[in-house]
Scaffold this active site. Structure first.
Site, short mmCIF file in Angstrom:
data_model
loop_
_atom_site.label_atom_id
_atom_site.label_comp_id
_atom_site.label_asym_id
_atom_site.label_seq_id
_atom_site.Cartn_x
_atom_site.Cartn_y
_atom_site.Cartn_z
N GLU A 18 0.83 -1.20 0.00
CA GLU A 18 0.00 0.00 0.00
C GLU A 18 0.87 1.26 0.00
OE1 GLU A 18 -3.16 0.60 3.26
OE2 GLU A 18 -1.35 1.65 3.94
N ASP B 158 -5.15 -3.12 -2.89
CA ASP B 158 -5.03 -1.67 -3.00
C ASP B 158 -3.62 -1.24 -3.39
OD1 ASP B 158 -4.02 -2.43 -0.50
OD2 ASP B 158 -4.80 -0.67 0.53
#
Length: 471
Positions: free
Chosen positions: A155, A222
């Protein structure tokens, strides 16, 4: 299933979050943020809060003659054609501050000029960049520091790559930094994912303090979504004839995301069940860019599914507030529902607007200003209307999170990670102009450099200033 603990910057409140295995979220690292100090930014008159221990005008919006003038959001459901000026910086297509491609919809803060906004962002970028550190076990590799125990998470690598590609033209070393981050990403693949499902082109979601894999070989969607988007932007920014073929690397990761993290109908997958997912993975602007890069219609479906799920959740479970939970379950049915807890991050708060969902206004508001798709304007309007009313227009009074009925999760720390992304939510309509101005001012006055909160302030500020662009 791997869990990480976050300590929000400047507080003693802890939130747990699971990252990896296709799920995950964020917050500031518990072993990163200790006592905070401040340093004066003499260039902008801003106080920048830093952790004492290592922390984990576009033309249609702001004309040169009146760089802070507001505009009314458009109501088109499709993106109008954009005119792009030409960069005057050799080798860089979009130098920071050039605003070469106008947004097609929305508003900007009108209590600061473009030059003033750019000065703030440059100052904060300079304060943030020391968190990019060398990785001991990867020659030439760098990482956005997460904590003392774990040097980085995927991330964070995505955030770092997005920020550095945008800041090229201000930072003469942006490309070298970007390449060093990419070196780490590719050196630590998600080895638990079969090669045929894209494992070599997805990143192990967590690395230990020395830079060795520590996420059991699984990816976090993500992180890989942002990495893929940053690679497409790098191709547009610098071309793909250098050390790395950014375009091919992007296509490799996009293909891997489709193979491992997507259903055929465009729904994102989570774990332990593919019928769970995380609302902050609905990066619709990324999905559109992936469609342009590949021609694959699954990414059109992903945009539509994201809207359907968000609209369903808002109108069914938060009709008076427009809130969204961190995680949704039963996405394969006509009755998706907020998580009851312990299926994504492994926490009891997964059904609340909290550490993951607080990113949604950034992602969805960014898509609206780039495309004019009024579906995502509607999603943002519902949420922003509630937030503005809840805090009385004063961002510092925002809660750290909310139950879907609008009740507060408390005020245990400054709402930096709530207020930062909310700037983009407020950009969708001129009625939010005073609130957007307040959000810009508050964020500019309360910037922190600790992991997660920092990125959730800096990237939305780049968007709000008119400096974002897409491929």
């Amino acid at each position: 299933m791997k869990r990480r603990i976050f300590l929000q910057s400047g507080s003693a409140a802890v939130a747990t979050a699971l990252v990896g295995c296709g799920g995950g979220g964020g917050g500031s690292s518990s072993d990163a943020a200790v006592a905070a100090g401040t340093s004066a930014d003499t260039a902008t008159g801003t106080t920048v809060t830093t952790a004492s221990a290592a922390p984990t005008g576009p033309a249609n919006l702001a004309s040169p003659a009146n760089p802070a003038s507001p505009t009314t959001a458009t109501t088109s459901s499709s993106a109008p054609a954009q005119q792009q000026a030409t960069s005057t910086v050799p080798g860089i297509a979009y130098p920071f501050g050039s605003r070469l491609t106008p947004y097609v919809a929305g508003i900007l803060p009108n209590n600061a000029s473009n030059a003033q906004m750019d000065a703030k962002i440059k100052s904060f970028y300079d304060a943030w960049k020391p968190n990019i550190v060398s990785v001991p076990t990867i020659p030439g590799g760098k990482a956005l520091r997460f904590s003392s125990s774990y040097i980085t998470v995927s991330e964070g690598m995505g955030y770092g790559m997005l920020i550095t590609v945008i800041m090229a033209g201000y930072d003469a070393n942006a490309r070298a930094t970007f390449d060093a981050l990419l070196t780490t990403v590719r050196a630590r693949p998600a080895y638990g994912i079969p090669s045929g499902s894209g494992g070599p082109y997805l990143m192990d979601w967590r690395l230990d303090a020395s830079g060795n894999s520590a996420g059991d070989g699984w990816n976090a969607m993500d992180g890989d979504l942002d990495i893929a988007m940053a690679l497409l932007m790098a191709d547009k920014q610098w071309g793909s004839t250098g050390t790395w073929n950014y375009k091919q690397e992007a296509l490799n990761t996009i293909g891997a995301l489709k193979a491992w993290n997507m259903k055929a109908d465009g729904t994102t997958k989570g774990l332990p069940s593919a019928n769970n997912n995380r609302t902050s993975d609905y990066m619709v602007s990324h999905f559109r860019a992936f469609k342009r890069a590949t021609g694959d219609s699954v990414w059109d479906l992903a945009v539509d599914r994201a809207y359907w799920l968000l609209d369903n959740i808002q109108t069914t479970y938060s009709p008076n507030c427009g809130l969204m939970p961190d995680f949704i379950i039963n996405t394969n049915t006509s009755t998706p529902a907020p998580s009851q807890g312990y299926i994504g991050d492994g926490t009891s708060t997964e059904g609340y607007y909290f550490a993951n969902a607080e990113r949604n206004p950034w992602r969805l508001g960014t898509d609206f200003v780039l495309t004019g798709d009024t579906r995502f304007k509607t999603i943002c309007q519902r949420l922003t209307t509630f937030m503005q009313k809840d805090c009385g227009g004063s961002p510092g009074s925002l809660s750290i999170g909310y139950h879907l009925d609008g009740s507060s999760m408390g005020h245990s720390w400054a709402p930096t990670a709530i207020a930062g992304p909310l700037q983009c939510g407020a950009m969708v309509d001129a009625s939010f102009q005073p609130f957007l101005n307040s959000l810009w001012t508050w964020t500019s006055s309360n910037f922190v450099t600790s992991y997660y909160d920092s990125e959730l302030m800096l990237i939305p500020m780049i968007v709000a200033s008119g400096n974002w662009w897409t491929t």
